[in-house]
Design a protein around this motif. Structure first.
Motif, PDB file in Angstrom:
ATOM      1  N   MET A   1      10.377  57.112  41.995  1.00  0.00           N
ATOM      2  CA  MET A   1      11.133  58.019  42.937  1.00  0.00           C
ATOM      3  C   MET A   1      10.640  59.495  42.788  1.00  0.00           C
ATOM      4  SD  MET A   1      13.657  56.267  44.516  1.00  0.00           S
ATOM      5  CE  MET A   1      14.454  57.546  45.235  1.00  0.00           C
ATOM      6  N   LEU A   2      10.054  60.145  41.740  1.00  0.00           N
ATOM      7  CA  LEU A   2       9.759  61.248  41.339  1.00  0.00           C
ATOM      8  C   LEU A   2       8.333  61.627  41.522  1.00  0.00           C
ATOM      9  CD1 LEU A   2      12.078  62.161  38.620  1.00  0.00           C
ATOM     10  CD2 LEU A   2      12.688  62.606  40.843  1.00  0.00           C
ATOM     11  N   GLY A   3       7.515  60.661  41.520  1.00  0.00           N
ATOM     12  CA  GLY A   3       6.101  60.715  41.480  1.00  0.00           C
ATOM     13  C   GLY A   3       5.404  60.188  40.150  1.00  0.00           C
ATOM     14  N   SER A   4       4.099  60.316  40.138  1.00  0.00           N
ATOM     15  CA  SER A   4       3.059  60.122  38.815  1.00  0.00           C
ATOM     16  C   SER A   4       1.853  60.077  39.210  1.00  0.00           C
ATOM     17  CB  SER A   4       3.560  58.613  38.335  1.00  0.00           C
ATOM     18  OG  SER A   4       2.898  57.550  39.110  1.00  0.00           O
ATOM     19  N   ARG A   5       1.066  60.173  38.332  1.00  0.00           N
ATOM     20  CA  ARG A   5      -0.370  60.068  38.561  1.00  0.00           C
ATOM     21  C   ARG A   5      -0.955  59.122  39.613  1.00  0.00           C
ATOM     22  NH1 ARG A   5      -3.259  56.001  36.451  1.00  0.00           N
ATOM     23  NH2 ARG A   5      -2.242  54.890  34.496  1.00  0.00           N
ATOM     24  N   ARG A   6      -0.164  57.926  40.004  1.00  0.00           N
ATOM     25  CA  ARG A   6      -0.377  57.121  41.081  1.00  0.00           C
ATOM     26  C   ARG A   6      -0.091  57.586  42.282  1.00  0.00           C
ATOM     27  NH1 ARG A   6      -2.475  52.397  38.967  1.00  0.00           N
ATOM     28  NH2 ARG A   6      -1.759  51.681  36.972  1.00  0.00           N
ATOM     29  N   GLY A   7       0.736  58.669  42.467  1.00  0.00           N
ATOM     30  CA  GLY A   7       1.091  59.250  44.019  1.00  0.00           C
ATOM     31  C   GLY A   7       2.264  60.090  43.775  1.00  0.00           C
ATOM     32  N   PRO A   8       2.642  60.472  45.079  1.00  0.00           N
ATOM     33  CA  PRO A   8       3.758  61.538  45.050  1.00  0.00           C
ATOM     34  C   PRO A   8       5.064  60.938  44.709  1.00  0.00           C
ATOM     35  CG  PRO A   8       3.180  60.962  47.216  1.00  0.00           C
ATOM     36  CD  PRO A   8       2.443  60.172  46.305  1.00  0.00           C
ATOM     37  N   GLY A   9       5.474  59.597  44.978  1.00  0.00           N
ATOM     38  CA  GLY A   9       6.667  59.080  44.886  1.00  0.00           C
ATOM     39  C   GLY A   9       7.651  59.171  46.139  1.00  0.00           C
ATOM     40  N   TRP A  10       8.693  58.153  46.066  1.00  0.00           N
ATOM     41  CA  TRP A  10       9.521  58.022  47.034  1.00  0.00           C
ATOM     42  C   TRP A  10       9.972  59.357  47.835  1.00  0.00           C
ATOM     43  CZ3 TRP A  10      10.673  53.209  49.013  1.00  0.00           C
ATOM     44  CH2 TRP A  10      11.587  52.867  49.935  1.00  0.00           C
ATOM     45  N   LEU A  11      10.427  60.288  46.934  1.00  0.00           N
ATOM     46  CA  LEU A  11      11.282  61.502  47.393  1.00  0.00           C
ATOM     47  C   LEU A  11      10.233  62.512  48.099  1.00  0.00           C
ATOM     48  CD1 LEU A  11      13.625  62.153  44.542  1.00  0.00           C
ATOM     49  CD2 LEU A  11      14.198  61.113  46.471  1.00  0.00           C
ATOM     50  N   ALA A  12       9.050  62.736  47.419  1.00  0.00           N
ATOM     51  CA  ALA A  12       8.051  63.564  47.851  1.00  0.00           C
ATOM     52  C   ALA A  12       7.587  63.014  49.218  1.00  0.00           C
ATOM     53  CB  ALA A  12       6.989  63.996  46.835  1.00  0.00           C
ATOM     54  N   ALA A  13       7.302  61.621  49.346  1.00  0.00           N
ATOM     55  CA  ALA A  13       6.627  61.170  50.396  1.00  0.00           C
ATOM     56  C   ALA A  13       7.765  61.071  51.578  1.00  0.00           C
ATOM     57  CB  ALA A  13       6.567  59.650  50.278  1.00  0.00           C
ATOM     58  N   GLY A  14       8.767  61.641  51.387  1.00  0.00           N
ATOM     59  CA  GLY A  14       9.940  61.704  52.788  1.00  0.00           C
ATOM     60  C   GLY A  14      10.342  60.406  53.044  1.00  0.00           C
ATOM     61  N   LEU A  15      10.560  59.585  52.203  1.00  0.00           N
ATOM     62  CA  LEU A  15      11.188  58.154  52.348  1.00  0.00           C
ATOM     63  C   LEU A  15      12.743  58.183  52.432  1.00  0.00           C
ATOM     64  CD1 LEU A  15       8.690  56.070  50.603  1.00  0.00           C
ATOM     65  CD2 LEU A  15       8.667  56.405  53.042  1.00  0.00           C
ATOM     66  N   PRO A  16      13.473  57.506  52.963  1.00  0.00           N
ATOM     67  CA  PRO A  16      14.706  57.820  53.345  1.00  0.00           C
ATOM     68  C   PRO A  16      15.387  57.501  51.856  1.00  0.00           C
ATOM     69  CG  PRO A  16      14.261  55.758  54.192  1.00  0.00           C
ATOM     70  CD  PRO A  16      12.946  56.391  53.782  1.00  0.00           C
ATOM     71  N   VAL A  17      16.609  58.153  51.790  1.00  0.00           N
ATOM     72  CA  VAL A  17      17.352  58.236  50.465  1.00  0.00           C
ATOM     73  C   VAL A  17      19.055  58.167  50.807  1.00  0.00           C
ATOM     74  CG1 VAL A  17      18.040  59.275  48.123  1.00  0.00           C
ATOM     75  CG2 VAL A  17      15.626  59.332  49.153  1.00  0.00           C
ATOM     76  N   VAL A  18      19.765  57.386  49.998  1.00  0.00           N
ATOM     77  CA  VAL A  18      21.263  57.471  50.528  1.00  0.00           C
ATOM     78  C   VAL A  18      21.925  57.708  49.423  1.00  0.00           C
ATOM     79  CG1 VAL A  18      21.207  55.846  52.520  1.00  0.00           C
ATOM     80  CG2 VAL A  18      21.548  54.903  49.913  1.00  0.00           C
ATOM     81  N   PRO A  19      23.187  58.225  49.357  1.00  0.00           N
ATOM     82  CA  PRO A  19      23.892  58.494  48.194  1.00  0.00           C
ATOM     83  C   PRO A  19      24.257  57.197  47.432  1.00  0.00           C
ATOM     84  CG  PRO A  19      25.127  59.733  50.183  1.00  0.00           C
ATOM     85  CD  PRO A  19      23.892  58.665  50.496  1.00  0.00           C
ATOM     86  N   LEU A  20      24.549  57.394  46.003  1.00  0.00           N
ATOM     87  CA  LEU A  20      24.953  56.162  45.229  1.00  0.00           C
ATOM     88  C   LEU A  20      26.028  55.286  45.928  1.00  0.00           C
ATOM     89  CD1 LEU A  20      24.437  54.522  42.718  1.00  0.00           C
ATOM     90  CD2 LEU A  20      26.054  55.845  41.540  1.00  0.00           C
ATOM     91  N   GLY A  21      27.193  55.913  46.267  1.00  0.00           N
ATOM     92  CA  GLY A  21      27.963  55.109  46.736  1.00  0.00           C
ATOM     93  C   GLY A  21      27.817  54.369  47.930  1.00  0.00           C
ATOM     94  N   ALA A  22      26.830  54.755  48.941  1.00  0.00           N
ATOM     95  CA  ALA A  22      26.413  53.970  50.048  1.00  0.00           C
ATOM     96  C   ALA A  22      25.266  52.715  49.627  1.00  0.00           C
ATOM     97  CB  ALA A  22      25.655  55.126  51.119  1.00  0.00           C
ATOM     98  N   ALA A  23      24.754  53.163  48.612  1.00  0.00           N
ATOM     99  CA  ALA A  23      23.705  52.047  48.101  1.00  0.00           C
ATOM    100  C   ALA A  23      24.602  51.017  47.298  1.00  0.00           C
ATOM    101  CB  ALA A  23      22.748  52.651  46.920  1.00  0.00           C
ATOM    102  N   LEU A  24      25.706  51.321  46.725  1.00  0.00           N
ATOM    103  CA  LEU A  24      26.219  50.312  45.931  1.00  0.00           C
ATOM    104  C   LEU A  24      27.190  49.555  46.976  1.00  0.00           C
ATOM    105  CD1 LEU A  24      27.709  52.424  42.884  1.00  0.00           C
ATOM    106  CD2 LEU A  24      26.357  50.371  42.805  1.00  0.00           C
ATOM    107  N   ALA A  25      27.369  50.070  48.055  1.00  0.00           N
ATOM    108  CA  ALA A  25      28.586  49.281  49.130  1.00  0.00           C
ATOM    109  C   ALA A  25      27.629  48.379  50.035  1.00  0.00           C
ATOM    110  CB  ALA A  25      28.900  50.481  50.006  1.00  0.00           C
ATOM    111  N   SER A  26      26.301  48.711  50.091  1.00  0.00           N
ATOM    112  CA  SER A  26      25.345  47.535  50.790  1.00  0.00           C
ATOM    113  C   SER A  26      24.849  46.758  50.074  1.00  0.00           C
ATOM    114  CB  SER A  26      24.401  48.691  51.452  1.00  0.00           C
ATOM    115  OG  SER A  26      23.307  49.207  50.698  1.00  0.00           O
ATOM    116  N   MET A  27      25.006  46.728  48.737  1.00  0.00           N
ATOM    117  CA  MET A  27      24.484  45.603  47.820  1.00  0.00           C
ATOM    118  C   MET A  27      25.225  44.586  47.773  1.00  0.00           C
ATOM    119  SD  MET A  27      23.197  46.648  43.928  1.00  0.00           S
ATOM    120  CE  MET A  27      24.929  46.297  43.084  1.00  0.00           C
TER     121      MET A  27
END
Length: 157
Positions: A126-152
Motif C-alpha cells: 500500500m505504501l510503496g517499496s523498492r519495487r514501485g510506488p505502492g497502491w496509495l501513491a499510484a492513486g488507486l482507489p481506497v475506501v474506509p475500513l467500514g466500507a471494506a468490511l461491509a462489502s466483504m
C-alpha cells in the motif's frame, strides 16, 4: 495441490521466488508477483480477488484498497479466513497486499512451501517499496475500513 500436515502450519523466512516478466494479462495472472497497477487491473477485470493482510490500525490510518478484503494476519482465524477467500475466488488468483511487501512476500513463500498455489504477492504494498510506488501513491482507489468490511462476503467475517 499436494497434501500438507495442517493448514495452520506456515514456515516463514524461505528463499524468495524468482520473478518472471510478463507482457500480457494472461501471463501476469500466472506470475506470483504483481505491481499494484496489475493487481488493480485484475480486480477490475474480475481475474483476481485481493486480501489486505495488514493490521486493523493500518487500515484505519490509510483505508483499504477498493475491492480488497481486509483480513488481518494479526487476528484470530486468519488461516481459516485466508483459505475461505481462496475458495470464494475459485479459479481466480488471490493477491496478498501489506504495507511494503514484506509480510505478503513471507506469507506467499510459506504458502508455496506448504504446497498451496493461486496466491500472488502485491510487492509494492500500500505504501510503496523498492519495487514501485505502492497502491496509495499510484492513486488507486481506497475506501474506509467500514466500507471494506461491509462489502466483504459473510464467509470471511
Amino acid at each position: 495441490m499436494k497434501p500438507v500436515p495442517g493448514r495452520r502450519v506456515f514456515v516463514l523466512g524461505l528463499a524468495a521466488s524468482p520473478i518472471v516478466l510478463a507482457s500480457s494479462p494472461l501471463q501476469a495472472q500466472s506470475r506470483t508477483i504483481w505491481s499494484s497497477g496489475e493487481a488493480h487491473d485484475a480486480l477490475l477485470a474480475d481475474r483476481a480477488r485481493m486480501i489486505d493482510i495488514r493490521s486493523r490500525q493500518e487500515w484505519l490510518e490509510t483505508g483499504v484498497g477498493a475491492g480488497i478484503w481486509p483480513i488481518s494476519m494479526h487476528e484470530d482465524r486468519f488461516p481459516d479466513r485466508l483459505f475461505a477467500a481462496k475458495v470464494l475466488a475459485g479459479s481466480r488468483g488471490v493477491g496478498l497486499i501489506c504495507a511494503t511487501g514484506g509480510r505478503s512476500a513471507a506469507l506467499l513463500r510459506a504458502l508455496r512451501h506448504a504446497g498451496y498455489e493461486g496466491y500472488v504477492d502485491i510487492s509494492e504494498g500500500m505504501l510503496g517499496s523498492r519495487r514501485g510506488p505502492g497502491w496509495l501513491a499510484a492513486g488507486l482507489p481506497v475506501v474506509p475500513l467500514g466500507a471494506a468490511l461491509a462489502s466483504m462476503p459473510e464467509e470471511l467475517h
